[in-house]
Scaffold this motif. Sequence first.
Motif, PDB file in Angstrom:
ATOM      1  N   LEU A  45       0.539  -1.088   5.417  1.00 52.33           N
ATOM      2  CA  LEU A  45       0.061  -2.459   5.252  1.00 52.33           C
ATOM      3  C   LEU A  45       0.119  -2.880   3.776  1.00 52.33           C
ATOM      4  CD1 LEU A  45      -2.977  -2.383   7.699  1.00 52.33           C
ATOM      5  CD2 LEU A  45      -0.927  -3.801   7.950  1.00 52.33           C
ATOM      6  N   GLN A  46      -0.277  -1.972   2.889  1.00 53.97           N
ATOM      7  CA  GLN A  46      -0.231  -2.281   1.461  1.00 53.97           C
ATOM      8  C   GLN A  46       1.205  -2.440   0.972  1.00 53.97           C
ATOM      9  OE1 GLN A  46      -2.428   1.072  -0.023  1.00 53.97           O
ATOM     10  NE2 GLN A  46      -4.355  -0.046  -0.067  1.00 53.97           N
ATOM     11  N   ALA A  47       2.082  -1.551   1.390  1.00 52.35           N
ATOM     12  CA  ALA A  47       3.480  -1.613   0.944  1.00 52.35           C
ATOM     13  C   ALA A  47       4.159  -2.884   1.436  1.00 52.35           C
ATOM     14  CB  ALA A  47       4.244  -0.381   1.424  1.00 52.35           C
ATOM     15  N   ASP A  48       3.926  -3.253   2.690  1.00 53.01           N
ATOM     16  CA  ASP A  48       4.537  -4.469   3.225  1.00 53.01           C
ATOM     17  C   ASP A  48       3.990  -5.717   2.542  1.00 53.01           C
ATOM     18  OD1 ASP A  48       6.132  -3.000   4.904  1.00 53.01           O
ATOM     19  OD2 ASP A  48       4.945  -3.381   6.708  1.00 53.01           O
ATOM     20  N   ALA A  49       2.714  -5.705   2.193  1.00 49.00           N
ATOM     21  CA  ALA A  49       2.108  -6.872   1.546  1.00 49.00           C
ATOM     22  C   ALA A  49       2.705  -7.124   0.165  1.00 49.00           C
ATOM     23  CB  ALA A  49       0.599  -6.689   1.439  1.00 49.00           C
ATOM     24  N   THR A  50       3.151  -6.061  -0.506  1.00 48.87           N
ATOM     25  CA  THR A  50       3.713  -6.248  -1.844  1.00 48.87           C
ATOM     26  C   THR A  50       5.040  -6.985  -1.821  1.00 48.87           C
ATOM     27  OG1 THR A  50       4.865  -4.122  -1.867  1.00 48.87           O
ATOM     28  CG2 THR A  50       2.610  -4.155  -2.728  1.00 48.87           C
ATOM     29  N   THR A  51       5.707  -7.013  -0.673  1.00 50.35           N
ATOM     30  CA  THR A  51       7.002  -7.692  -0.582  1.00 50.35           C
ATOM     31  C   THR A  51       6.917  -9.030   0.150  1.00 50.35           C
ATOM     32  OG1 THR A  51       7.555  -6.614   1.506  1.00 50.35           O
ATOM     33  CG2 THR A  51       8.214  -5.492  -0.539  1.00 50.35           C
ATOM     34  N   GLY A  52       5.696  -9.392   0.554  1.00 51.28           N
ATOM     35  CA  GLY A  52       5.544 -10.654   1.272  1.00 51.28           C
ATOM     36  C   GLY A  52       5.896 -10.544   2.745  1.00 51.28           C
ATOM     37  N   LYS A 138       2.845  12.202  -0.810  1.00 50.70           N
ATOM     38  CA  LYS A 138       2.172  11.697   0.391  1.00 50.70           C
ATOM     39  C   LYS A 138       2.395  10.198   0.534  1.00 50.70           C
ATOM     40  CE  LYS A 138      -1.960  10.126   0.126  1.00 50.70           C
ATOM     41  NZ  LYS A 138      -2.161   8.831   0.743  1.00 50.70           N
ATOM     42  N   THR A 139       2.199   9.468  -0.539  1.00 55.07           N
ATOM     43  CA  THR A 139       2.348   8.015  -0.491  1.00 55.07           C
ATOM     44  C   THR A 139       3.798   7.623  -0.218  1.00 55.07           C
ATOM     45  OG1 THR A 139       0.492   7.781  -2.009  1.00 55.07           O
ATOM     46  CG2 THR A 139       1.935   5.877  -1.751  1.00 55.07           C
ATOM     47  N   ARG A 140       4.740   8.308  -0.846  1.00 54.24           N
ATOM     48  CA  ARG A 140       6.155   8.011  -0.590  1.00 54.24           C
ATOM     49  C   ARG A 140       6.522   8.268   0.867  1.00 54.24           C
ATOM     50  NH1 ARG A 140       9.268  10.638  -5.810  1.00 54.24           N
ATOM     51  NH2 ARG A 140       8.681   9.020  -7.285  1.00 54.24           N
ATOM     52  N   MET A 141       6.018   9.371   1.423  1.00 52.09           N
ATOM     53  CA  MET A 141       6.348   9.688   2.815  1.00 52.09           C
ATOM     54  C   MET A 141       5.705   8.696   3.779  1.00 52.09           C
ATOM     55  SD  MET A 141       6.357  13.834   2.800  1.00 52.09           S
ATOM     56  CE  MET A 141       7.066  13.960   4.451  1.00 52.09           C
ATOM     57  N   GLU A 142       4.465   8.296   3.508  1.00 54.02           N
ATOM     58  CA  GLU A 142       3.799   7.332   4.384  1.00 54.02           C
ATOM     59  C   GLU A 142       4.473   5.971   4.320  1.00 54.02           C
ATOM     60  OE1 GLU A 142      -0.714   9.155   4.003  1.00 54.02           O
ATOM     61  OE2 GLU A 142      -0.177   7.354   2.888  1.00 54.02           O
ATOM     62  N   ALA A 143       4.951   5.588   3.153  1.00 58.44           N
ATOM     63  CA  ALA A 143       5.564   4.266   2.979  1.00 58.44           C
ATOM     64  C   ALA A 143       7.002   4.223   3.459  1.00 58.44           C
ATOM     65  CB  ALA A 143       5.490   3.841   1.512  1.00 58.44           C
ATOM     66  N   SER A 144       7.609   5.364   3.757  1.00 58.32           N
ATOM     67  CA  SER A 144       8.998   5.377   4.232  1.00 58.32           C
ATOM     68  C   SER A 144       9.144   4.432   5.410  1.00 58.32           C
ATOM     69  CB  SER A 144       9.409   6.787   4.657  1.00 58.32           C
ATOM     70  OG  SER A 144       9.501   7.627   3.552  1.00 58.32           O
ATOM     71  N   GLY A 145      10.114   3.563   5.310  1.00 59.19           N
ATOM     72  CA  GLY A 145      10.354   2.588   6.369  1.00 59.19           C
ATOM     73  C   GLY A 145       9.725   1.240   6.078  1.00 59.19           C
ATOM     74  N   ALA A 146       8.812   1.186   5.127  1.00 58.04           N
ATOM     75  CA  ALA A 146       8.191  -0.093   4.774  1.00 58.04           C
ATOM     76  C   ALA A 146       9.194  -0.939   4.006  1.00 58.04           C
ATOM     77  CB  ALA A 146       6.941   0.144   3.924  1.00 58.04           C
ATOM     78  N   SER A 149       9.711   0.132   0.488  1.00 59.45           N
ATOM     79  CA  SER A 149      10.198   1.483   0.236  1.00 59.45           C
ATOM     80  C   SER A 149      11.706   1.516   0.098  1.00 59.45           C
ATOM     81  CB  SER A 149       9.777   2.411   1.385  1.00 59.45           C
ATOM     82  OG  SER A 149      10.290   3.697   1.174  1.00 59.45           O
ATOM     83  N   ARG A 150      12.173   2.071  -1.011  1.00 57.40           N
ATOM     84  CA  ARG A 150      13.611   2.227  -1.212  1.00 57.40           C
ATOM     85  C   ARG A 150      14.067   3.599  -0.746  1.00 57.40           C
ATOM     86  NH1 ARG A 150      14.688   1.340  -7.245  1.00 57.40           N
ATOM     87  NH2 ARG A 150      12.982   2.789  -7.292  1.00 57.40           N
ATOM     88  N   PHE A 151      13.124   4.457  -0.427  1.00 62.04           N
ATOM     89  CA  PHE A 151      13.447   5.834  -0.084  1.00 62.04           C
ATOM     90  C   PHE A 151      12.863   6.186   1.277  1.00 62.04           C
ATOM     91  CE2 PHE A 151      12.715   5.459  -4.656  1.00 62.04           C
ATOM     92  CZ  PHE A 151      13.970   5.792  -5.139  1.00 62.04           C
ATOM     93  N   SER A 152      13.450   7.177   1.902  1.00 65.15           N
ATOM     94  CA  SER A 152      12.928   7.713   3.138  1.00 65.15           C
ATOM     95  C   SER A 152      12.957   9.227   3.019  1.00 65.15           C
ATOM     96  CB  SER A 152      13.776   7.244   4.322  1.00 65.15           C
ATOM     97  OG  SER A 152      13.238   7.766   5.507  1.00 65.15           O
ATOM     98  N   TYR A 153      11.817   9.848   3.225  1.00 62.07           N
ATOM     99  CA  TYR A 153      11.714  11.296   3.064  1.00 62.07           C
ATOM    100  C   TYR A 153      11.338  11.929   4.389  1.00 62.07           C
ATOM    101  CZ  TYR A 153      11.473   9.969  -1.811  1.00 62.07           C
ATOM    102  OH  TYR A 153      11.734   9.446  -3.028  1.00 62.07           O
TER     103      TYR A 153
END
Length: 160
Positions: A45-52, A138-146, A149-153
């Motif tokens: 939710l936080q990652a998606d909110a940063t991109t609108g 942890k944060t990078r892995m949770e945000a993967s797909g958001a 997120s530019r990365f997917s782990y």
Amino acid sequence: FRGMAAAPPSHSRIADAARSAAAGSVAGASVSAVLQPFDTLRTRLQADATTGTARPVGATLRAIAAEGHGVSSLWRGSTATVLRVGGGAGLHFFSLQLLRGAAAGGSGQWPQWVGDAAMGGTARAVAVFAMCPLTTVKTRMEASGAAASRFSYASVPEAL
């Protein structure tokens, strides 16, 4: 603070600290594994909110589940989380026990609550500092797909 120039830790003090660390690690790891879906949802939710591209909670849950692994996608990043929280709790309790042992029998020049706060804060700082790299993973892995997120782990070693 009382008697901080105490003798080196004895074998029994180290054994007590190790038992405390093991109990803290098991408790921390267990709780983090159970609560991981909430952590994944919060991070997304936080990652998606940063991109609108913020969505309601239900839509975000469906998007996470649709990413290929179904409901198990909610546990993305759980290995890093369990290692971070379990290891951090164990290190915190181990450090705290050793600090308490070192302060035992001191001069009492400080009120007990001051020493307790200082020892607790020091033990927590040690744990947070040591686990910081796993927090990033942890944060990078949770945000993967958001959207943000530019990365997917797929694993902890890959994210390191």
